[in-house]
Design a protein around this motif. Structure first.
Motif, PDB file in Angstrom:
ATOM      1  N   GLY A  83       0.824  -1.199   0.000  1.00 15.56           N
ATOM      2  CA  GLY A  83       0.000   0.000   0.000  1.00 15.56           C
ATOM      3  C   GLY A  83       0.863   1.256   0.000  1.00 15.56           C
ATOM      4  O   GLY A  83       2.102   1.197   0.005  1.00 15.56           O
ATOM      5  N   THR A  84       0.239   2.409   0.014  1.00 14.51           N
ATOM      6  CA  THR A  84       0.978   3.665  -0.071  1.00 14.51           C
ATOM      7  C   THR A  84       0.142   4.799   0.515  1.00 14.51           C
ATOM      8  O   THR A  84      -1.014   4.606   0.903  1.00 14.51           O
ATOM      9  N   MET A  85       0.743   5.982   0.566  1.00 13.82           N
ATOM     10  CA  MET A  85       0.047   7.191   1.015  1.00 13.82           C
ATOM     11  C   MET A  85      -0.429   7.962  -0.218  1.00 13.82           C
ATOM     12  O   MET A  85       0.343   8.189  -1.159  1.00 13.82           O
ATOM     13  N   ILE A  86      -1.702   8.337  -0.217  1.00  9.65           N
ATOM     14  CA  ILE A  86      -2.280   9.085  -1.332  1.00  9.65           C
ATOM     15  C   ILE A  86      -2.790  10.426  -0.814  1.00  9.65           C
ATOM     16  O   ILE A  86      -3.436  10.500   0.242  1.00  9.65           O
ATOM     17  N   TYR A  87      -2.500  11.477  -1.573  1.00 14.63           N
ATOM     18  CA  TYR A  87      -2.925  12.822  -1.147  1.00 14.63           C
ATOM     19  C   TYR A  87      -4.376  13.075  -1.554  1.00 14.63           C
ATOM     20  O   TYR A  87      -4.762  12.935  -2.708  1.00 14.63           O
ATOM     21  N   ASN A  88      -5.178  13.384  -0.577  1.00 14.79           N
ATOM     22  CA  ASN A  88      -6.594  13.712  -0.787  1.00 14.79           C
ATOM     23  C   ASN A  88      -6.729  15.230  -0.884  1.00 14.79           C
ATOM     24  O   ASN A  88      -6.579  15.953   0.102  1.00 14.79           O
ATOM     25  N   GLN A  89      -7.009  15.708  -2.101  1.00 13.53           N
ATOM     26  CA  GLN A  89      -7.094  17.154  -2.304  1.00 13.53           C
ATOM     27  C   GLN A  89      -8.250  17.784  -1.534  1.00 13.53           C
ATOM     28  O   GLN A  89      -8.148  18.912  -1.034  1.00 13.53           O
ATOM     29  N   ASN A  90      -9.356  17.072  -1.428  1.00 17.30           N
ATOM     30  CA  ASN A  90     -10.521  17.625  -0.722  1.00 17.30           C
ATOM     31  C   ASN A  90     -10.240  17.827   0.762  1.00 17.30           C
ATOM     32  O   ASN A  90     -10.660  18.827   1.354  1.00 17.30           O
ATOM     33  N   ALA A  91      -9.515  16.844   1.332  1.00 22.65           N
ATOM     34  CA  ALA A  91      -9.214  16.935   2.763  1.00 22.65           C
ATOM     35  C   ALA A  91      -7.879  17.612   3.027  1.00 22.65           C
ATOM     36  O   ALA A  91      -7.529  17.867   4.186  1.00 22.65           O
ATOM     37  N   SER A  92      -7.131  17.880   1.935  1.00 27.52           N
ATOM     38  CA  SER A  92      -5.792  18.484   2.066  1.00 27.52           C
ATOM     39  C   SER A  92      -4.915  17.690   3.030  1.00 27.52           C
ATOM     40  O   SER A  92      -4.239  18.241   3.908  1.00 27.52           O
ATOM     41  N   GLU A  95      -3.808  10.182   2.852  1.00 25.41           N
ATOM     42  CA  GLU A  95      -4.574   9.055   3.359  1.00 25.41           C
ATOM     43  C   GLU A  95      -3.870   7.748   2.982  1.00 25.41           C
ATOM     44  O   GLU A  95      -3.167   7.693   1.966  1.00 25.41           O
ATOM     45  N   VAL A  96      -4.102   6.743   3.794  1.00 28.25           N
ATOM     46  CA  VAL A  96      -3.476   5.441   3.551  1.00 28.25           C
ATOM     47  C   VAL A  96      -4.351   4.608   2.627  1.00 28.25           C
ATOM     48  O   VAL A  96      -5.565   4.467   2.858  1.00 28.25           O
TER      49      VAL A  96
END
Length: 322
Positions: A83-92, A95-96
């Motif tokens: 897995g990896t870390m993904i940037y959530n633009q809405n939440a700034s 997320e895992v």
């Protein structure tokens, strides 16, 4: 005792369910179940077409567990596995996104098709039952078991597994071609389109933990415990055990994980045979699968045609039960 009998019947039912799909691979299923009930990862090696993947898939269908099949390829990345870390633009915020390793039963298909960095990503999961993504460590749900398949290392496009990873497999099982009668049945099923992939679920998570507990209570005498230690030390110091013919060819003997695996696997063999005590034959039955991948021969051994199998057979003949 009633519970034990119930579990024995369920184990036999698992064999029966898998045999609906797979013909003539009871030895492979036996080793996979030993791994499942002792918490040991299993590595299957054989040429393509011997039903390694099909057997694991069929076994998974007989269990009430989360199952993930991961096809290892040369372009697979560690993040594709854990897995990896993904940037959530809405939440700034980051997320895992968890990878397929977060399952109870992992089929690592053709594990030696991927380079070492991907294979090494399995190490923490296999040993510690946890995965680290970013700065956070996540515990894996139990039971957690890696059932891996690999093609012989001589085949094109394969990478040797790191020794540290190979040692984490409780057993390495070599799969051979089926017998004539079995292959005849396979041919008939496939030619007549009479095969089925319908496998009933038999064992729950609670059943698996209960069987593990029963196996833990199988008795092994101190004499047989010391016999296991002698077998292990014979791989490290062959000259002391009248194995002078092999002494020049041994680079490394087996690790302490081998003695633990021999003990656990022998208890499972006894349990499958409806006994609550271990016999010397139980240890000998699993000795090759437990030790073959942990003994490292030198280059002279390969040049002189010395095989690990011959060495283990000599150990079993010469090391006494005192």
């Amino acid at each position: 005792m009633d519970n034990v009998n119930t579990y024995q019947l369920k184990i036999k039912q698992v064999f029966s369910e898998v045999s609906k799909v797979v013909v003539g691979q009871s030895y492979m299923v036996n080793r996979l179940l030993i791994g499942l009930f002792t918490g040991g990862h299993i590595l299957l090696e054989g040429v393509p077409g011997l039903a390694k993947t099909l057997t694991i898939n069929s076994l998974s269908k007989a269990l009430h567990l989360d199952f993930q099949r991961i096809q290892f390829t040369p372009d697979l990345l560690p993040s594709d596995l854990i897995g990896t870390m993904i940037y959530n633009q809405n939440a700034s915020a980051f997320e895992v996104k968890k990878g397929p390793i977060f399952a109870n039963l992992i089929l690592a298909d053709e594990v030696n098709r991927s380079p070492a960095k991907v294979q090494s990503a399995l190490l923490e999961a296999m040993q510690e039952k946890q995965v680290t993504i970013g700065e956070t460590t996540y515990r894996l749900d139990l039971p957690f078991l890696v059932l891996a398949t690999q093609n012989p290392v001589e085949h094109e496009g394969t990478y040797p597994l790191p020794e540290a990873q190979v040692d984490r497999f409780m057993m390495k099982v070599y799969i051979d071609y089926p017998r004539k009668e079995d292959e005849l049945e396979i041919m008939r099923r496939m030619a007549n389109m009479s095969f089925t992939d319908s496998v009933s679920k038999v064992l729950s998570r609670d059943d698996i933990f209960a069987i593990r507990n029963e196996i833990n209570h199988v008795q092994i005498s101190e004499t047989l415990e010391r016999y296991i230690i002698e077998l292990v030390f014979a791989t490290r110091r062959p000259a002391e055990y009248d194995l002078l013919d092999f002494a020049p060819y041994i680079q490394f003997g087996v690790s302490p994980r081998a003695s633990i695996a021999l003990n656990r696997a022998a208890k499972a063999v006894a349990y499958f045979d409806d006994r609550d005590y271990v016999l010397p034959e139980d240890i000998k039955e699993v000795a090759y699968d437990v030790m073959n991948h942990r003994i490292i021969l030198n280059y002279e051994a390969e040049a002189d045609g010395i095989r690990t199998k011959d060495f283990i057979e000599s150990i079993l003949r010469k090391v006494p039960i005192s």
